[in-house]
Design an enzyme around this catalytic site. Sequence first.
Site, PDB file in Angstrom:
ATOM      1  N   ARG A  66       1.139  -1.050  -0.328  1.00 44.93           N
ATOM      2  CA  ARG A  66      -0.274  -0.214   0.351  1.00 44.93           C
ATOM      3  C   ARG A  66       1.142   0.645  -0.505  1.00 44.93           C
ATOM      4  O   ARG A  66       1.909   1.181   0.695  1.00 44.93           O
ATOM      5  CB  ARG A  66      -1.052  -0.001   1.172  1.00 44.93           C
ATOM      6  CG  ARG A  66      -1.843  -0.828   1.353  1.00 44.93           C
ATOM      7  CD  ARG A  66      -3.412  -1.044   1.985  1.00 44.93           C
ATOM      8  NE  ARG A  66      -4.334  -1.493   1.729  1.00 44.93           N
ATOM      9  CZ  ARG A  66      -5.293  -1.683   2.602  1.00 44.93           C
ATOM     10  NH1 ARG A  66      -5.823  -0.776   3.612  1.00 44.93           N
ATOM     11  NH2 ARG A  66      -5.915  -3.151   2.578  1.00 44.93           N
ATOM     12  N   LYS A  94       1.638  -3.215  12.057  1.00 43.62           N
ATOM     13  CA  LYS A  94       1.805  -2.100  12.482  1.00 43.62           C
ATOM     14  C   LYS A  94       0.472  -0.995  11.877  1.00 43.62           C
ATOM     15  O   LYS A  94      -0.842  -1.702  12.213  1.00 43.62           O
ATOM     16  CB  LYS A  94       2.877  -1.034  12.417  1.00 43.62           C
ATOM     17  CG  LYS A  94       2.634  -0.143  14.850  1.00 43.62           C
ATOM     18  CD  LYS A  94       2.952   0.874  14.941  1.00 43.62           C
ATOM     19  CE  LYS A  94       4.273   0.349  15.213  1.00 43.62           C
ATOM     20  NZ  LYS A  94       5.615   1.514  15.869  1.00 43.62           N
ATOM     21  N   ASP A  99      -5.356  -1.080  10.574  1.00 45.33           N
ATOM     22  CA  ASP A  99      -5.927  -0.495   9.658  1.00 45.33           C
ATOM     23  C   ASP A  99      -6.033   1.051   8.810  1.00 45.33           C
ATOM     24  O   ASP A  99      -7.062   1.328   8.534  1.00 45.33           O
ATOM     25  CB  ASP A  99      -8.136  -0.901   9.485  1.00 45.33           C
ATOM     26  CG  ASP A  99      -8.551  -2.478  10.102  1.00 45.33           C
ATOM     27  OD1 ASP A  99      -7.542  -3.790   9.019  1.00 45.33           O
ATOM     28  OD2 ASP A  99      -8.585  -2.429  10.146  1.00 45.33           O
ATOM     29  N   LYS A 106      11.187   3.265   7.821  1.00 47.48           N
ATOM     30  CA  LYS A 106      11.273   4.151   8.687  1.00 47.48           C
ATOM     31  C   LYS A 106      12.898   4.674   8.177  1.00 47.48           C
ATOM     32  O   LYS A 106      13.375   4.056   6.887  1.00 47.48           O
ATOM     33  CB  LYS A 106      12.179   2.814   9.838  1.00 47.48           C
ATOM     34  CG  LYS A 106      12.229   3.689  10.868  1.00 47.48           C
ATOM     35  CD  LYS A 106      10.695   4.075  11.865  1.00 47.48           C
ATOM     36  CE  LYS A 106      10.860   4.450  13.098  1.00 47.48           C
ATOM     37  NZ  LYS A 106       9.473   4.410  13.901  1.00 47.48           N
TER      38      LYS A 106
END
Length: 473
Positions: A66, A94, A99, A106
């Site tokens: 995503r 996470k 959701d 990171k």
Amino acid sequence: MEKIDPFYQSVLNFYDNASQYANVTQGIIDQIRSCNSVYRMRYPVQTSKGKIKVIEAYRVQHSHHRLPTKGGIRYSNHVNQGEVMALATLMSFKCAIVDVPFGGAKGGVKINPWEHSEYELEKITRRYTVELVKRNMMGPSIDVPAPDYGTGSREMAWIYDTYRAFNEKEIDAAGCVTGKPVTQGGIRGRTEATGRGVYYGIREACSFKEDMEELGLTQGIKGKKIVIQGLGNVGSYSGTICQDEGGAIIVGVGEAEGAIYKEDGIDIHKLLKYRKKNKTILGFPGATNYEKDQREVCIEFPCDILIPAALENQIHKKNAKKVKAKIIAEAANGPVTSEAEKILNKKGIMILPDVYLNAGGVTVSYFEWLKNLSHIRFGRMDKRFNQNTYGAFADLIERSTGKRIGKQERDFLTRGGDEIDLVRSGLEETMVTAYASIRGIKRRKKNIDLRIAAFVNAIEKIGSDYSTMGIFP
Ligand code: NAD
């Protein structure tokens, strides 16, 4: 063979352990395990004294299932490639658990932020941003950084300003970074978000009578004795909200300079004030002191809930057997090593895993990103409308019952939600719903802990995204 960073190895161990329980095909399990892009930077910065310092920095995008990818930027002397890969991997899980529609990422800059002047930090931050912009590795639809250990809203404002200088006409530019000051496109409630999420997560876990009885504890967070390691952003908000809204009692605190313990409770507000004034927690009235070389002893303090909120690898195989808490609430990322976890599980200690418990930060970052893309503050359109409607209801009740509603009650009933109310309510809903899913998986699969359940939840969601993506021959 190249040696893997212990923290990254620990995350991979957790992943390998959990992936056996996930209903996802092996190739996709392998894909989710790996970090998609790892960018290592070296760039020069001139210090206040005119010297040139070479800065070592990283940005890792773990998974692009995503977009954008999302994850904080850490400033610490301990930053290395493996640590950033571990943290980016945790971010993907996470986001899936709560959701939030992002892949994980990171960033890390290998500096001690407390040893640099504000002038130097600004230069280091702006140059880091330029390095990312140059490689097209940042933007509202590409990769969106946020604060982490050693960074805060000040650094995020510098990042936004630098990005904007290169993307003058991009209407959604404010969505390139989250955790910004409210005056620079930030959102109310972001600073406290991770700590508040930690509170909601602990409160949820303590609300199940049968789970608490298994640990020999009573139901509810009220009156539970808490020890916190690290009084930075996450630790201080976790502590204040657990005390003020949950009625918990803080009995011990560990910080960089040492640790303190006070069985009858430490008022966390007074401690934060004391530390600000004295630059140390040591010497807090009525508390027993442990000097810097003994600071790790806070992990062993007697309490019901231990909240590690500093850094990774703090509970390891040497001190795990000495933990007296019944619940470990992982506010930091990776505070428990995979070796320590085996010992803690044998002791019957409940671990609320980082991938769930500290997801409040990214949840509210998501709200901030949505605010930036929609260019409107939450509550602006409906607050007054709701106030008027609720007011009319209150009038109707008064007319039909013949009784007057008191001022305090009326004010409460007729209040339309402000941005902060909506952010807190969205965060609470997210943490409560996510805990129910994880607890449900734990109960259905039997003999697995909450971390495995959380990972299974994430792997199946990410796997489902991958399975519908074109896998090219
Ligand atoms: P921070 O820099 O605000 O605070 C960290 C605190 O830990 C500092 O006060 C520091 O002095 C203290 N500390 C350092 N070493 C210590 C030690 N050995 N013993 C005790 N205390 C020590 O950082 P933060 O943003 O609060 O992040 C803390 C942890 O939470 C990190 O693991 C971070 O990745 C994680 N986290 C942060 C966020 C966020 O929104 N900031 C979100 C999710 C997870």
